[in-house]
Design a protein around this motif. Sequence first.
Motif, short mmCIF file in Angstrom:
data_model
loop_
_atom_site.label_atom_id
_atom_site.label_comp_id
_atom_site.label_asym_id
_atom_site.label_seq_id
_atom_site.Cartn_x
_atom_site.Cartn_y
_atom_site.Cartn_z
N MET A 1 0.84 -1.19 0.00
CA MET A 1 0.00 0.00 0.00
C MET A 1 0.89 1.25 0.00
N PRO A 2 0.71 2.14 -0.97
CA PRO A 2 1.57 3.34 -1.02
C PRO A 2 1.24 4.30 0.12
N ARG A 3 2.26 4.93 0.60
CA ARG A 3 2.07 5.94 1.64
C ARG A 3 1.46 7.18 1.00
N GLU A 4 0.72 7.92 1.81
CA GLU A 4 0.08 9.12 1.29
C GLU A 4 0.32 10.27 2.26
N LEU A 5 0.56 11.42 1.70
CA LEU A 5 0.73 12.61 2.52
C LEU A 5 -0.60 13.02 3.13
N SER A 6 -0.53 13.55 4.31
CA SER A 6 -1.69 14.16 4.95
C SER A 6 -1.58 15.67 4.70
N VAL A 7 -2.67 16.26 4.21
CA VAL A 7 -2.67 17.69 3.92
C VAL A 7 -3.85 18.33 4.64
N VAL A 8 -3.55 19.39 5.38
CA VAL A 8 -4.58 20.14 6.10
C VAL A 8 -4.49 21.60 5.66
N VAL A 9 -5.65 22.14 5.22
CA VAL A 9 -5.71 23.52 4.78
C VAL A 9 -6.50 24.32 5.82
N TRP A 10 -5.83 25.24 6.47
CA TRP A 10 -6.48 26.18 7.38
C TRP A 10 -6.98 27.34 6.51
N SER A 11 -8.27 27.62 6.54
CA SER A 11 -8.83 28.63 5.65
C SER A 11 -10.00 29.34 6.32
N LYS A 12 -10.55 30.31 5.58
CA LYS A 12 -11.76 31.00 6.05
C LYS A 12 -12.64 31.32 4.85
N GLU A 13 -13.89 31.55 5.13
CA GLU A 13 -14.85 31.90 4.09
C GLU A 13 -14.44 33.20 3.42
N ALA A 87 8.72 13.56 -2.66
CA ALA A 87 9.97 12.88 -3.00
C ALA A 87 10.42 11.95 -1.86
N LYS A 88 10.03 12.26 -0.64
CA LYS A 88 10.40 11.44 0.51
C LYS A 88 9.62 10.13 0.55
N LEU A 89 8.47 10.12 -0.13
CA LEU A 89 7.64 8.91 -0.12
C LEU A 89 8.27 7.91 -1.02
#
Length: 89
Positions: A1-13, A87-89
């Motif tokens: 199973m390939p590793r996947e990056l976790s991405v979190v976007v802090w945003s506002k309306e 690239a680290k994955l």
Amino acid sequence: MPRELSVVVWSKEGCHYCDEVKKYLKEREISYETIDVTNKDEWRDILQIKYNVRHVPVIEIGENNVYRAVTEVGISHLERVLNTEEAKL
């Protein structure tokens, strides 16, 4: 199973830059979680403590609970960190 990056976007309306980041991630088919700080000063306090910024977007990218944050506005900054982390994955 390939590793996947976790991405979190802090945003506002109503944040054009936030929408730009989300559009870019969707186009690259990168899944992400959104933390909406609209009317939530206590969440901006978290950004202040973690990264010494109160603005959005802030994009956290990483894996295994180790994240690198993109606090600069502009897709080029996001691309640079994404390419490095992928690239680290």
